[in-house]
Write a protein that holds these residues in place. Structure first.
Motif, PDB file in Angstrom:
ATOM      1  N   ALA A 122      27.897 -44.023  48.423  1.00 46.13           N
ATOM      2  CA  ALA A 122      28.021 -44.617  49.328  1.00 46.13           C
ATOM      3  C   ALA A 122      29.866 -45.043  49.451  1.00 46.13           C
ATOM      4  O   ALA A 122      30.286 -44.725  50.182  1.00 46.13           O
ATOM      5  N   GLU A 123      29.646 -46.103  48.385  1.00 49.89           N
ATOM      6  CA  GLU A 123      30.656 -46.601  48.220  1.00 49.89           C
ATOM      7  C   GLU A 123      31.581 -45.987  47.988  1.00 49.89           C
ATOM      8  O   GLU A 123      32.802 -45.758  48.292  1.00 49.89           O
ATOM      9  N   PHE A 124      32.071 -44.310  48.039  1.00 56.14           N
ATOM     10  CA  PHE A 124      32.730 -43.619  47.157  1.00 56.14           C
ATOM     11  C   PHE A 124      32.217 -42.565  48.432  1.00 56.14           C
ATOM     12  O   PHE A 124      33.585 -41.163  48.599  1.00 56.14           O
ATOM     13  N   GLU A 174      45.413 -39.873  52.764  1.00 60.66           N
ATOM     14  CA  GLU A 174      44.205 -40.739  52.669  1.00 60.66           C
ATOM     15  C   GLU A 174      42.882 -40.961  51.509  1.00 60.66           C
ATOM     16  O   GLU A 174      42.804 -41.908  51.070  1.00 60.66           O
ATOM     17  N   LEU A 175      43.414 -40.271  49.720  1.00 60.70           N
ATOM     18  CA  LEU A 175      42.361 -40.602  48.959  1.00 60.70           C
ATOM     19  C   LEU A 175      43.303 -41.995  47.954  1.00 60.70           C
ATOM     20  O   LEU A 175      43.399 -42.342  47.853  1.00 60.70           O
ATOM     21  N   GLN A 176      44.696 -41.945  48.310  1.00 61.14           N
ATOM     22  CA  GLN A 176      45.817 -42.681  47.512  1.00 61.14           C
ATOM     23  C   GLN A 176      45.209 -43.894  48.417  1.00 61.14           C
ATOM     24  O   GLN A 176      45.072 -44.950  47.298  1.00 61.14           O
ATOM     25  N   GLN A 177      45.028 -44.431  49.562  1.00 57.58           N
ATOM     26  CA  GLN A 177      44.540 -45.509  50.213  1.00 57.58           C
ATOM     27  C   GLN A 177      43.517 -45.758  50.070  1.00 57.58           C
ATOM     28  O   GLN A 177      43.293 -46.962  49.797  1.00 57.58           O
ATOM     29  N   TRP A 178      42.202 -44.833  49.716  1.00 56.01           N
ATOM     30  CA  TRP A 178      40.901 -45.124  49.157  1.00 56.01           C
ATOM     31  C   TRP A 178      41.252 -45.291  48.150  1.00 56.01           C
ATOM     32  O   TRP A 178      40.480 -46.255  47.652  1.00 56.01           O
ATOM     33  N   MET A 179      41.774 -44.966  47.182  1.00 59.77           N
ATOM     34  CA  MET A 179      41.846 -44.948  45.742  1.00 59.77           C
ATOM     35  C   MET A 179      42.102 -46.933  45.893  1.00 59.77           C
ATOM     36  O   MET A 179      41.624 -47.468  44.770  1.00 59.77           O
ATOM     37  N   ALA A 180      43.436 -46.494  46.465  1.00 61.75           N
ATOM     38  CA  ALA A 180      43.728 -48.252  46.328  1.00 61.75           C
ATOM     39  C   ALA A 180      42.841 -49.278  46.420  1.00 61.75           C
ATOM     40  O   ALA A 180      42.975 -50.660  46.156  1.00 61.75           O
ATOM     41  N   ARG A 181      41.928 -49.243  47.197  1.00 55.49           N
ATOM     42  CA  ARG A 181      40.743 -50.049  48.365  1.00 55.49           C
ATOM     43  C   ARG A 181      40.171 -50.011  47.227  1.00 55.49           C
ATOM     44  O   ARG A 181      38.966 -51.403  46.982  1.00 55.49           O
ATOM     45  N   MET A 182      39.414 -49.028  46.252  1.00 54.78           N
ATOM     46  CA  MET A 182      38.765 -48.927  45.260  1.00 54.78           C
ATOM     47  C   MET A 182      38.997 -49.919  44.137  1.00 54.78           C
ATOM     48  O   MET A 182      38.095 -50.433  43.653  1.00 54.78           O
ATOM     49  N   TRP A 183      40.071 -49.435  43.640  1.00 45.47           N
ATOM     50  CA  TRP A 183      40.821 -50.490  42.873  1.00 45.47           C
ATOM     51  C   TRP A 183      40.794 -51.945  43.232  1.00 45.47           C
ATOM     52  O   TRP A 183      40.800 -52.644  42.061  1.00 45.47           O
ATOM     53  N   ASP A 184      40.947 -52.403  44.209  1.00 49.09           N
ATOM     54  CA  ASP A 184      41.230 -53.444  44.601  1.00 49.09           C
ATOM     55  C   ASP A 184      39.943 -54.074  44.121  1.00 49.09           C
ATOM     56  O   ASP A 184      39.792 -54.928  44.114  1.00 49.09           O
ATOM     57  N   ARG A 185      38.891 -53.837  44.826  1.00 46.34           N
ATOM     58  CA  ARG A 185      37.597 -53.536  44.288  1.00 46.34           C
ATOM     59  C   ARG A 185      36.879 -53.788  42.905  1.00 46.34           C
ATOM     60  O   ARG A 185      36.563 -54.966  42.521  1.00 46.34           O
TER      61      ARG A 185
END
Length: 262
Positions: A122-124, A174-185
């Motif tokens: 779900a997170e991904f 879209e994936l770059q922005q998603w990756m930024a959020r995932m790394w921040d988490r």
């Protein structure tokens, strides 16, 4: 930033060449725990050679490597996870088994590997894809599976080799922005090799320019990381635009120097 005192990864004086031609010379690199570092450079600047040394595919002709302060001849495969340019998903395996494949290679039982993957689907953004095959997913979704397969192994260090380079511009952003959020988490320790300056700025704490012939780290820039959301508006902010210009200038200077040599 939760930075460790001892760098997670340190390279000192790396040099390497092929057939008598030097590609890297006296290259130094240090990455702190929880840091996101991008390495950019023109084609032929030695990025692939450096990444191969850092991931154990090549042994440097000279220099030293340390992981968690411990000298190593080559990084142990148990110390890092690696995501190549292509997703290299296995077409005959369902998504849940593709994502669990790296764990199973390490000896984790299939049921446990699937359980770990299921807890992150779900997170991904992959809920409902468990029983699908790679051919049934878009390119962007396949890259999410590949990244999940990489990070679910819970290695201390993640290497990414232009993971979004084959995608169209909209999906890539879209994936770059998603990756930024995932790394921040999660705050993984990441080394990204990319041609894309804006991708590097969007994702990184620091951006390093690999340049010269033979190559070394020619420029190193810190990217402001605060409460601002890392999205395309972030790339339009004046200080980030200035950093982009500095990186472009550094690459242009390298290209001009190489042209003069030739």
């Amino acid at each position: 930033m939760n930075a460790s005192i001892t760098p997670k990864l340190r390279a000192s004086g790396l040099s390497h060449g092929f057939d008598g031609r030097a590609v890297l010379r006296d290259l130094d690199l240090s990455v702190r725990g929880g840091e996101f570092v991008s390495i950019i450079g023109p084609s032929g600047s030695g990025k692939s050679t450096l990444l191969s040394i850092l991931t154990g595919g090549l042994r440097a002709d000279a220099g030293a490597l340390e992981v968690d302060g411990r000298p190593v001849e080559r990084p142990d495969a148990d110390a890092f996870a690696f995501m190549p340019q292509r997703d290299v998903l296995l077409p005959w395996k369902r998504i849940v088994d593709n994502a669990a494949f790296g764990l199973q290679l390490r000896g984790v039982p299939r049921a446990e590997a699937r359980r770990r993957v299921a807890s992150l689907l779900a997170e991904f953004g992959l809920s409902g894809t468990e029983r699908l095959y790679p051919r049934q997913l878009s390119g962007g979704m396949r890259q999410r599976v590949a990244l999940l397969r990489t990070v679910v192994q819970e290695r201390g260090l993640v290497f990414l080799d232009e993971p979004f380079g084959a995608l169209d511009a909209i999906t890539r952003l879209e994936l770059q922005q998603w990756m930024a959020r995932m790394w921040d988490r999660h705050r993984w320790t990441v080394v990204l090799v990319t041609h894309d300056i804006r991708e590097a700025l969007l994702l990184s704490d620091r951006v390093l320019v690999l340049a010269g012939r033979p190559a070394g780290i020619a420029t190193q820039l810190q990217v402001p990381r605060d409460s601002r959301i890392r999205d395309r508006d972030f790339l339009l902010e004046p200080d980030v635009v200035r950093l982009e210009k500095q990186l472009l200038d550094a690459l242009a200077a390298h290209t001009a120097a190489v042209t003069e040599e030739e």
